[in-house]
Structure formats: C-alpha cells, structure tokens
Design a protein around this motif. Structure first.
Motif, PDB file in Angstrom:
ATOM      1  N   GLY A 276       0.811  -1.207   0.000  1.00 50.20           N
ATOM      2  CA  GLY A 276       0.000   0.000   0.000  1.00 50.20           C
ATOM      3  C   GLY A 276       0.851   1.265   0.000  1.00 50.20           C
ATOM      4  O   GLY A 276       0.567   2.230  -0.724  1.00 50.20           O
ATOM      5  N   LEU A 277       1.910   1.251   0.798  1.00 53.61           N
ATOM      6  CA  LEU A 277       2.804   2.409   0.882  1.00 53.61           C
ATOM      7  C   LEU A 277       3.482   2.683  -0.452  1.00 53.61           C
ATOM      8  O   LEU A 277       3.519   3.826  -0.929  1.00 53.61           O
ATOM      9  N   PHE A 278       3.992   1.634  -1.086  1.00 50.22           N
ATOM     10  CA  PHE A 278       4.735   1.818  -2.339  1.00 50.22           C
ATOM     11  C   PHE A 278       3.807   2.156  -3.501  1.00 50.22           C
ATOM     12  O   PHE A 278       4.200   2.884  -4.419  1.00 50.22           O
ATOM     13  N   LEU A 279       2.575   1.656  -3.442  1.00 51.91           N
ATOM     14  CA  LEU A 279       1.587   2.052  -4.447  1.00 51.91           C
ATOM     15  C   LEU A 279       1.290   3.546  -4.323  1.00 51.91           C
ATOM     16  O   LEU A 279       1.242   4.268  -5.331  1.00 51.91           O
ATOM     17  N   ALA A 280       1.121   4.005  -3.093  1.00 52.87           N
ATOM     18  CA  ALA A 280       0.847   5.435  -2.861  1.00 52.87           C
ATOM     19  C   ALA A 280       2.014   6.299  -3.314  1.00 52.87           C
ATOM     20  O   ALA A 280       1.818   7.347  -3.958  1.00 52.87           O
ATOM     21  N   ILE A 281       3.238   5.886  -3.002  1.00 48.33           N
ATOM     22  CA  ILE A 281       4.427   6.660  -3.396  1.00 48.33           C
ATOM     23  C   ILE A 281       4.502   6.795  -4.910  1.00 48.33           C
ATOM     24  O   ILE A 281       4.754   7.887  -5.449  1.00 48.33           O
ATOM     25  N   ASN A 282       4.277   5.701  -5.619  1.00 51.82           N
ATOM     26  CA  ASN A 282       4.359   5.744  -7.079  1.00 51.82           C
ATOM     27  C   ASN A 282       3.223   6.550  -7.704  1.00 51.82           C
ATOM     28  O   ASN A 282       3.433   7.248  -8.705  1.00 51.82           O
ATOM     29  N   LEU A 283       2.028   6.464  -7.124  1.00 57.68           N
ATOM     30  CA  LEU A 283       0.910   7.252  -7.656  1.00 57.68           C
ATOM     31  C   LEU A 283       1.130   8.747  -7.419  1.00 57.68           C
ATOM     32  O   LEU A 283       0.811   9.574  -8.282  1.00 57.68           O
ATOM     33  N   ILE A 284       1.696   9.085  -6.269  1.00 57.50           N
ATOM     34  CA  ILE A 284       2.031  10.492  -6.005  1.00 57.50           C
ATOM     35  C   ILE A 284       3.091  10.971  -6.993  1.00 57.50           C
ATOM     36  O   ILE A 284       3.007  12.080  -7.537  1.00 57.50           O
ATOM     37  N   ALA A 285       4.083  10.123  -7.233  1.00 57.03           N
ATOM     38  CA  ALA A 285       5.126  10.467  -8.206  1.00 57.03           C
ATOM     39  C   ALA A 285       4.542  10.610  -9.607  1.00 57.03           C
ATOM     40  O   ALA A 285       4.944  11.502 -10.371  1.00 57.03           O
ATOM     41  N   PHE A 286       3.578   9.763  -9.940  1.00 60.40           N
ATOM     42  CA  PHE A 286       2.920   9.827 -11.248  1.00 60.40           C
ATOM     43  C   PHE A 286       2.189  11.148 -11.435  1.00 60.40           C
ATOM     44  O   PHE A 286       2.356  11.826 -12.460  1.00 60.40           O
ATOM     45  N   VAL A 287       1.393  11.501 -10.433  1.00 65.33           N
ATOM     46  CA  VAL A 287       0.647  12.772 -10.504  1.00 65.33           C
ATOM     47  C   VAL A 287       1.607  13.955 -10.516  1.00 65.33           C
ATOM     48  O   VAL A 287       1.436  14.911 -11.279  1.00 65.33           O
ATOM     49  N   GLY A 288       2.640  13.896  -9.674  1.00 61.87           N
ATOM     50  CA  GLY A 288       3.622  14.969  -9.640  1.00 61.87           C
ATOM     51  C   GLY A 288       4.343  15.138 -10.960  1.00 61.87           C
ATOM     52  O   GLY A 288       4.638  16.269 -11.385  1.00 61.87           O
ATOM     53  N   THR A 289       4.599  14.012 -11.635  1.00 65.85           N
ATOM     54  CA  THR A 289       5.264  14.064 -12.942  1.00 65.85           C
ATOM     55  C   THR A 289       4.372  14.740 -13.978  1.00 65.85           C
ATOM     56  O   THR A 289       4.848  15.524 -14.811  1.00 65.85           O
ATOM     57  N   LEU A 290       3.080  14.456 -13.926  1.00 67.28           N
ATOM     58  CA  LEU A 290       2.146  15.081 -14.866  1.00 67.28           C
ATOM     59  C   LEU A 290       2.046  16.592 -14.643  1.00 67.28           C
ATOM     60  O   LEU A 290       1.919  17.363 -15.602  1.00 67.28           O
ATOM     61  N   ILE A 291       2.127  17.014 -13.384  1.00 66.29           N
ATOM     62  CA  ILE A 291       1.950  18.434 -13.060  1.00 66.29           C
ATOM     63  C   ILE A 291       3.242  19.231 -13.221  1.00 66.29           C
ATOM     64  O   ILE A 291       3.267  20.290 -13.859  1.00 66.29           O
ATOM     65  N   LEU A 292       4.334  18.706 -12.642  1.00 66.66           N
ATOM     66  CA  LEU A 292       5.587  19.468 -12.607  1.00 66.66           C
ATOM     67  C   LEU A 292       6.747  18.793 -13.334  1.00 66.66           C
ATOM     68  O   LEU A 292       7.851  19.334 -13.381  1.00 66.66           O
ATOM     69  N   GLY A 293       6.490  17.613 -13.885  1.00 65.82           N
ATOM     70  CA  GLY A 293       7.580  16.806 -14.421  1.00 65.82           C
ATOM     71  C   GLY A 293       8.329  17.413 -15.585  1.00 65.82           C
ATOM     72  O   GLY A 293       9.561  17.308 -15.665  1.00 65.82           O
ATOM     73  N   LYS A 294       7.622  18.076 -16.501  1.00 66.29           N
ATOM     74  CA  LYS A 294       8.272  18.545 -17.728  1.00 66.29           C
ATOM     75  C   LYS A 294       9.370  19.572 -17.467  1.00 66.29           C
ATOM     76  O   LYS A 294      10.495  19.409 -17.957  1.00 66.29           O
ATOM     77  N   PRO A 295       9.107  20.641 -16.712  1.00 65.97           N
ATOM     78  CA  PRO A 295      10.189  21.604 -16.455  1.00 65.97           C
ATOM     79  C   PRO A 295      11.348  21.020 -15.646  1.00 65.97           C
ATOM     80  O   PRO A 295      12.503  21.377 -15.862  1.00 65.97           O
TER      81      PRO A 295
END
Length: 393
Positions: A276-295
């Motif tokens: 559960g913890l690692f799923l949450a970490i990766n999903l947060i990273a996924f969303v963060g990549t979509l929002i701030l990942g490009k710059p």
C-alpha cells in the motif's frame, strides 16, 4: 546504534544525490546517442556487479561467528571473491565479440573496462563487508561517499578531454580501484593463515541473496538491441528517474523487512502495509510528474532529452508491479528456502526482451508492466502459501 544509523543515513542521501548528478551531467555531455550506449554498458556493469553482494553478507556472517579467526576468514573470502571476479572477467573477454554484437555496443574497449570494474568490485565488496562486521560504519560510509564523489570528478575530467563514453565508464573503474586500495590499507592483514568456509555456506548465501539489480537494470541492458541509438538514449533518461523510485521504495522496505523477520506471525500486515505504501508513493510520483515533471525533466537533462519526458509517467506506472515483486522476493529470505520462482522470473523476463519484437517504447514499457503484474500475482500466491505451510509445521 544511533550514531551508526546517522552515518548510514547521511551516506544514503549523499550517494543517491551524487549518483543522479553523475547521470544528469554525463547525459548532457554525451547526448542521447552516446548516453544510450553508456546505459547499456552501465547496466551490464551493475547486473553482474550486484552479484558481488553475496560476499559482504558472507563476510559479516562468517566473521561474527568466528571472531577469534576473523583475519583467517577474511583472507579466504578475499581469494574466493577474487577468483569469482576473475572468472567473470575472463568469461567476458572470451565472449567479447558475441556481447558486442548481441547488445549492439560500438565501443569495444569500453566492454573490457566493464570487466575490469567487475574484478575490482568483487574484491572491494569483501573489504567493505569486513568494515561492517567490525562496526566501522564511519569508515564504510565515508568510502562509499568518497567513491561516488571521485567518480563524478574523474568522469567530468575524462569526458572534457575527449574520452567521452570511455571516460564515463572508466570513471567507475578508477573510483572502485582507489577505494579498494584505501580499504585494503585500512583492513591490512593481507598475508597469513586462512580458514576455509564450507562451500555449502557460500552456496546457501548465494541463493538467499536476492538479485534485485538483475531485475532493475534489465530494460536498459537491451535498449540498443531494440531501439535506434537516439531512442535508446531518450528511453534511458526516463528510466533512470524511474529507477530512483525503485531504490527509494526498496530502501524503505529494508526497515519493514527487519520487522517482518522479527514478527513472522504478522507477515500479512507488513506485506499489505508495504504494498500500500509503495503504491501510494508511485501514484504520487505519477501525478507529480504530470503536473511538474516537464520543467524538472528539462532542467535535469536539457532540451536534447525533452522528447523522453512523454515516457516517464508510463514508466512510473509500469514499475509498480516490479517493486511489488521485489518486495516478495526479499521477503522470501525469511523462509530461508531456495527461491526457484525468482530464477524462473528472471529467465523468463530476459527471454522476453530477447525474443519479443517491440515496435516502439510504449510496447517496451507495456511488456515491463504486464510481465511483472502477472508474475506478481503468481509470486504472491506462492509466498502466502509458503508462510501458511511454515506456520503449520
């Protein structure tokens, strides 16, 4: 105890930050095509290099069990580790034309440098394990930090003077060699009597050492075999960021693993908590990549690698079941049984990269996801079944 933890924690953050700085700088200086080839060589270096991890474990265990003969044991393990590294090196030299052709590496001498790194890594792994057995965590942490620092400095220097990919790969050899010399000076006791360790103990330790690195770097190992040089380099830049997530999760799991080993009756709780913890970490990273990942991606790798950003969100999702599998494989150590499923997974995973015809990067990433998702469901079943059987005994 707290002092040791502080040394190791500082080392972990410093080494990881410096390790990724190394990739950001090398990728910018080499460009996508050469960086792609470098990552193939780097992955080859690490997949075999990770096998040396059996020797620190073996050294620590053997020394703590025979403290009065620790130097005799150290000398014996040095011989075994040296012979192992030499076998891998000679094997690589003999198979050099095949490896170069199979992985589509254009810089032949760089492959030889990789073999030299293997030889030094197997030797230094024993010495570092002896430092840990002696509870010299300050020296152990310093050496690991120094190694990455020196590697970065020498890589920049060698690339700047025109050695390019040879400089990037050779920096690992020079850094490992210097650390080996230093740690041999610290441990001393090069000559004297030896105390043999039963081969069955070495074999058992080998089987219980989870080949995490063999799974983590597999996809980068085959990129030049599958893609054109530019696409290979672009993929490598996205994958190296995803691998940061894998290592972060596995570092956190090392803490949970201690609890699981101490309290096997609550293995389901620890397992579900980890997943559960690692799923949450990766999903947060996924969303963060979509929002701030490009710059951020642009800042790290530069405009030449910008096209690789599109792969990163999908790669983050694809490695979730891989992380789950690594949790299962590592947890299996508590059973102290031969993990045939790990070997089967590894062989099938490699065969997929060799036999399947991938038409683009997205199919490549999809394969990573589907393989580990299916194998995770199978591995989870057998893992739970083994623990139930163990508790009945």
């Amino acid at each position: 105890m707290l002092k040791h933890f502080s040394y190791l924690s500082l080392m972990f953050f410093y080494v990881n930050i410096l390790g990724y700085m190394f990739h950001f700088i090398v990728s910018r200086k080499l460009g996508p095509e050469l960086y792609g080839e470098f990552m193939v060589l780097y992955s080859l270096m690490l997949t075999v290099g990770f096998l040396s991890n059996i020797y620190p474990t073996l050294t620590i265990k053997a020394v703590l069990e025979n403290k009065e003969q620790k130097y005799e044991i150290l000398r014996f393990i040095r011989i075994i580790a040296g012979l192992t590294g030499l076998i891998f090196f000679i094997g690589l030299i003999i198979s050099l034309p095949f490896v170069q052709s199979f992985l589509k590496i254009t810089h032949e001498f760089a492959i030889i440098i990789v073999g030299l790194v293997w030889l030094v890594v197997f030797l230094s792994s024993v010495e570092k394990g002896f430092l840990q057995a002696q509870e010299k965590f300050k020296e152990y942490s310093f050496l690991n930090s120094f190694e990455l620092t020196f590697r970065l400095i020498i890589a920049v220097f060698l690339i700047e003077i025109g050695l390019n990919i040879y400089g990037a790969v050779g920096s690992s050899f020079f850094a490992e060699l210097l650390v080996l010399i230093i740690v041999l000076f610290i441990n001393k006791n090069l000559f004297g009597k030896i105390k043999k360790i039963p081969i069955k103990d070495i074999f058992k330790t080998s089987l219980l050492s989870v080949p995490v690195g063999l799974f983590v770097y597999t996809d980068d190992l085959f990129i030049k075999r599958v893609f054109d040089p530019t696409t290979a380099g672009l993929y490598a830049s996205a994958s190296i960021l995803g691998k940061a997530l894998i290592w972060f999760c596995m570092t956190l799991f090392s803490v949970i693993f201690v609890k699981l080993t101490e309290d096997k009756t609550n293995y389901r709780k620890y397992l579900l908590y980890s997943l559960g913890l690692f799923l949450a970490i990766n999903l947060i990273a996924f969303v963060g990549t979509l929002i701030l990942g490009k710059p951020i991606f642009l800042m790290l790798f530069g405009s030449k690698f910008l096209d690789a950003y599109q792969y990163l969100p999908f790669y983050i999702l694809a490695i979730i079941p891989l992380i789950f599998n690594l949790v299962i494989f590592t947890s299996n150590i508590t059973l102290e049984r031969f993990k045939a499923l790990v070997i089967v997974n590894l062989v099938l995973y490699y065969l997929g990269f060799i036999l399947i015809s991938f038409h683009d990067v997205y199919q490549y990433i999809l394969y990573i996801f589907l393989f580990h998702f299916i194998s995770f469901m199978i591995n989870l079943y057998f893992f739970l079944k083994k623990y139930q059987d163990t508790q009945k005994i």
